[in-house]
Design an enzyme around this catalytic site. Sequence first.
Site, PDB file in Angstrom:
ATOM      1  N   GLY A   1       0.890  -1.123   0.125  1.00 17.76           N
ATOM      2  CA  GLY A   1       0.006  -0.085  -0.059  1.00 17.76           C
ATOM      3  C   GLY A   1       0.908   1.265   0.076  1.00 17.76           C
ATOM      4  O   GLY A   1       0.546   2.292   0.496  1.00 17.76           O
ATOM      5  N   GLY A   2       1.798   1.314  -0.645  1.00 18.36           N
ATOM      6  CA  GLY A   2       3.091   2.214  -0.857  1.00 18.36           C
ATOM      7  C   GLY A   2       2.410   3.404  -1.493  1.00 18.36           C
ATOM      8  O   GLY A   2       3.196   4.513  -1.499  1.00 18.36           O
TER       9      GLY A   2
ATOM     10  N   ASP B   1      -2.522  -7.558  -5.214  1.00 16.01           N
ATOM     11  CA  ASP B   1      -3.624  -7.543  -4.400  1.00 16.01           C
ATOM     12  C   ASP B   1      -3.043  -8.563  -3.266  1.00 16.01           C
ATOM     13  O   ASP B   1      -2.878  -9.781  -3.266  1.00 16.01           O
ATOM     14  CB  ASP B   1      -4.897  -8.162  -4.883  1.00 16.01           C
ATOM     15  CG  ASP B   1      -6.005  -8.146  -3.918  1.00 16.01           C
ATOM     16  OD1 ASP B   1      -5.877  -8.162  -2.735  1.00 16.01           O
ATOM     17  OD2 ASP B   1      -7.038  -8.527  -4.394  1.00 16.01           O
TER      18      ASP B   1
ATOM     19  N   LYS C   1      -7.771  -4.920  13.267  1.00 18.78           N
ATOM     20  CA  LYS C   1      -6.233  -4.505  13.697  1.00 18.78           C
ATOM     21  C   LYS C   1      -5.712  -4.796  14.979  1.00 18.78           C
ATOM     22  O   LYS C   1      -4.624  -4.961  15.351  1.00 18.78           O
ATOM     23  CB  LYS C   1      -6.507  -3.078  13.951  1.00 18.78           C
ATOM     24  CG  LYS C   1      -6.814  -2.103  12.653  1.00 18.78           C
ATOM     25  CD  LYS C   1      -5.413  -2.513  11.604  1.00 18.78           C
ATOM     26  CE  LYS C   1      -5.577  -1.647  10.381  1.00 18.78           C
ATOM     27  NZ  LYS C   1      -4.328  -1.808   9.504  1.00 18.78           N
TER      28      LYS C   1
ATOM     29  N   SER D   1      -3.495  -0.025  14.276  1.00 16.16           N
ATOM     30  CA  SER D   1      -4.267   1.168  14.472  1.00 16.16           C
ATOM     31  C   SER D   1      -4.476   1.623  16.138  1.00 16.16           C
ATOM     32  O   SER D   1      -4.398   0.615  16.772  1.00 16.16           O
ATOM     33  CB  SER D   1      -5.389   1.112  13.787  1.00 16.16           C
ATOM     34  OG  SER D   1      -6.391   2.027  14.388  1.00 16.16           O
TER      35      SER D   1
ATOM     36  N   TYR E   1     -13.101  -3.076  12.062  1.00 17.13           N
ATOM     37  CA  TYR E   1     -11.961  -2.543  11.711  1.00 17.13           C
ATOM     38  C   TYR E   1     -11.219  -2.632  12.866  1.00 17.13           C
ATOM     39  O   TYR E   1     -10.010  -3.208  12.832  1.00 17.13           O
ATOM     40  CB  TYR E   1     -12.021  -1.034  11.270  1.00 17.13           C
ATOM     41  CG  TYR E   1     -10.599  -0.416  11.265  1.00 17.13           C
ATOM     42  CD1 TYR E   1     -10.014  -0.594  10.101  1.00 17.13           C
ATOM     43  CD2 TYR E   1     -10.285   0.741  12.098  1.00 17.13           C
ATOM     44  CE1 TYR E   1      -8.678   0.019   9.866  1.00 17.13           C
ATOM     45  CE2 TYR E   1      -8.921   1.143  11.938  1.00 17.13           C
ATOM     46  CZ  TYR E   1      -8.306   0.862  10.772  1.00 17.13           C
ATOM     47  OH  TYR E   1      -7.154   1.715  10.765  1.00 17.13           O
TER      48      TYR E   1
ATOM     49  N   ILE F   1      -4.601  10.252  11.436  1.00 18.23           N
ATOM     50  CA  ILE F   1      -3.496  10.773  10.548  1.00 18.23           C
ATOM     51  C   ILE F   1      -4.244  11.140   9.306  1.00 18.23           C
ATOM     52  O   ILE F   1      -5.160  10.741   8.799  1.00 18.23           O
ATOM     53  CB  ILE F   1      -2.447   9.373  10.242  1.00 18.23           C
ATOM     54  CG1 ILE F   1      -1.868   8.939  11.189  1.00 18.23           C
ATOM     55  CG2 ILE F   1      -1.213  10.230   9.312  1.00 18.23           C
ATOM     56  CD1 ILE F   1      -1.095   9.451  12.328  1.00 18.23           C
TER      57      ILE F   1
HETATM   58  P1  NDP Z   1      -4.930   5.080   2.294  1.00 19.46           P
HETATM   59  O1  NDP Z   1      -6.432   4.682   1.970  1.00 19.46           O
HETATM   60  O2  NDP Z   1      -4.271   6.244   1.793  1.00 19.46           O
HETATM   61  O3  NDP Z   1      -3.878   3.746   1.848  1.00 19.46           O
HETATM   62  C1  NDP Z   1      -4.442   2.451   1.743  1.00 19.46           C
HETATM   63  C2  NDP Z   1      -3.552   1.595   1.070  1.00 19.46           C
HETATM   64  O4  NDP Z   1      -3.838   0.145   1.111  1.00 19.46           O
HETATM   65  C3  NDP Z   1      -3.790   1.985  -0.528  1.00 19.46           C
HETATM   66  O5  NDP Z   1      -2.374   2.046  -0.856  1.00 19.46           O
HETATM   67  C4  NDP Z   1      -4.316   0.602  -1.043  1.00 19.46           C
HETATM   68  O6  NDP Z   1      -3.934   0.591  -2.345  1.00 19.46           O
HETATM   69  C5  NDP Z   1      -3.636  -0.232  -0.158  1.00 19.46           C
HETATM   70  N1  NDP Z   1      -4.851  -1.340  -0.354  1.00 19.46           N
HETATM   71  C6  NDP Z   1      -5.958  -1.556  -0.021  1.00 19.46           C
HETATM   72  N2  NDP Z   1      -6.671  -2.796  -0.215  1.00 19.46           N
HETATM   73  C7  NDP Z   1      -5.654  -3.433  -0.719  1.00 19.46           C
HETATM   74  C8  NDP Z   1      -5.343  -4.786  -1.302  1.00 19.46           C
HETATM   75  N3  NDP Z   1      -6.550  -5.858  -1.158  1.00 19.46           N
HETATM   76  N4  NDP Z   1      -4.238  -5.077  -1.767  1.00 19.46           N
HETATM   77  C9  NDP Z   1      -3.132  -4.274  -1.750  1.00 19.46           C
HETATM   78  N5  NDP Z   1      -3.286  -3.079  -1.096  1.00 19.46           N
HETATM   79  C10 NDP Z   1      -4.425  -2.770  -0.711  1.00 19.46           C
HETATM   80  O7  NDP Z   1      -4.795   4.857   3.914  1.00 19.46           O
HETATM   81  P2  NDP Z   1      -3.666   5.353   5.182  1.00 19.46           P
HETATM   82  O8  NDP Z   1      -2.422   5.775   4.277  1.00 19.46           O
HETATM   83  O9  NDP Z   1      -4.252   6.204   5.792  1.00 19.46           O
HETATM   84  O10 NDP Z   1      -3.775   3.956   5.811  1.00 19.46           O
HETATM   85  C11 NDP Z   1      -2.441   3.038   5.698  1.00 19.46           C
HETATM   86  C12 NDP Z   1      -2.399   2.282   6.838  1.00 19.46           C
HETATM   87  O11 NDP Z   1      -2.340   2.848   8.129  1.00 19.46           O
HETATM   88  C13 NDP Z   1      -3.644   1.330   6.929  1.00 19.46           C
HETATM   89  O12 NDP Z   1      -3.516  -0.004   7.220  1.00 19.46           O
HETATM   90  C14 NDP Z   1      -4.629   1.821   8.020  1.00 19.46           C
HETATM   91  O13 NDP Z   1      -5.398   0.941   8.409  1.00 19.46           O
HETATM   92  C15 NDP Z   1      -3.613   2.172   8.968  1.00 19.46           C
HETATM   93  N6  NDP Z   1      -4.120   3.412   9.769  1.00 19.46           N
HETATM   94  C16 NDP Z   1      -4.220   4.680   9.338  1.00 19.46           C
HETATM   95  C17 NDP Z   1      -5.008   5.764  10.099  1.00 19.46           C
HETATM   96  C18 NDP Z   1      -5.290   7.064   9.645  1.00 19.46           C
HETATM   97  O14 NDP Z   1      -5.802   7.849  10.381  1.00 19.46           O
HETATM   98  N7  NDP Z   1      -5.037   7.499   8.355  1.00 19.46           N
HETATM   99  C19 NDP Z   1      -4.788   5.298  11.613  1.00 19.46           C
HETATM  100  C20 NDP Z   1      -4.493   4.260  11.910  1.00 19.46           C
HETATM  101  C21 NDP Z   1      -4.093   3.085  11.178  1.00 19.46           C
HETATM  102  P3  NDP Z   1      -4.789   1.301  -3.642  1.00 19.46           P
HETATM  103  O15 NDP Z   1      -5.064   2.686  -3.268  1.00 19.46           O
HETATM  104  O16 NDP Z   1      -4.201   0.799  -4.740  1.00 19.46           O
HETATM  105  O17 NDP Z   1      -6.175   0.523  -3.302  1.00 19.46           O
END
Ligand code: NDP
Length: 233
Positions: A8-9, A50, A145, A128, A141, A174
Amino acid sequence: MKNVLITGGNGGIGNAIAMAFYNEGYRVFITYNKNTQNIKNKNICAIKCDVTDEKAVSDMVLELDKFGGVDVLINNAGVAQIKMLCDTTQADFDKLFDVNMRGVYNVTKAIMKNMVHKKYGKIINISSMWGVTGASCEVLYSASKSAVIGFTKALAKELGPSGINVNCIAPGVIDTPMNKDLDSDTIKELCEQTPIGRIGEPQDIANAALFLASDKASFITGQILCVDGGITV
Ligand code: NDP
């Protein structure tokens, strides 16, 4: 040069982590699932994968093995959902646990073989604060987590003798696309509840990940680092 893989970079936090590791001199690999618009640095290798698909994960790992495998794995891909538990469906359950827990399992299991062989590795799972405290309207969720936290603690015990550190970061709120639906009143309230007085930036999580991946954290394993401005204290 060390190799880092961030699942998910292309997301808000993942992108900040990728840039931080790139700036520290790592060779950076990221995975994305659907979106490529956030991938701007041509020196970062983006692989479509995925994380819920075991075959896609093993194909990705074969590619990475050509570069000597992964030294640092950051399981960051995740999905969130805000719903009362009574309104959730089997499909919601499957989606949250498939990405947030099965994804971590699939990628870790495939990547760690090479780490065990090398007797070196750092695995950092992004959980989280809701996995620590639980959140109303985010029961599934939170549970998914929390599962990541249990996975981290248990795997740290299993892999410690192989020279591999396994830790977890539990971010607070975040500022990323995941929170795009939060209105300004909710954000203001969250800031007021947070001792540090603000919500987090993706860079706050990237800084913690860099520390856990560094040799400065070599005696730290099985830990949950809450990067949340003190909201869970
Ligand atoms: P984003 O929605 O910006 O990013 C989520 C990422 O996960 C995207 O790159 C997405 O890829 C990828 N993803 C989702 N489903 C799949 C899948 N089936 N296979 C591969 N990749 C997948 O979220 P954040 O950057 O905010 O979150 C990153 C992490 O931090 C998550 O695990 C989230 O639960 C955790 N987190 C976030 C918080 C926040 O407040 N933002 C708080 C606490 C935890 P694509 O876009 O290509 O679908």
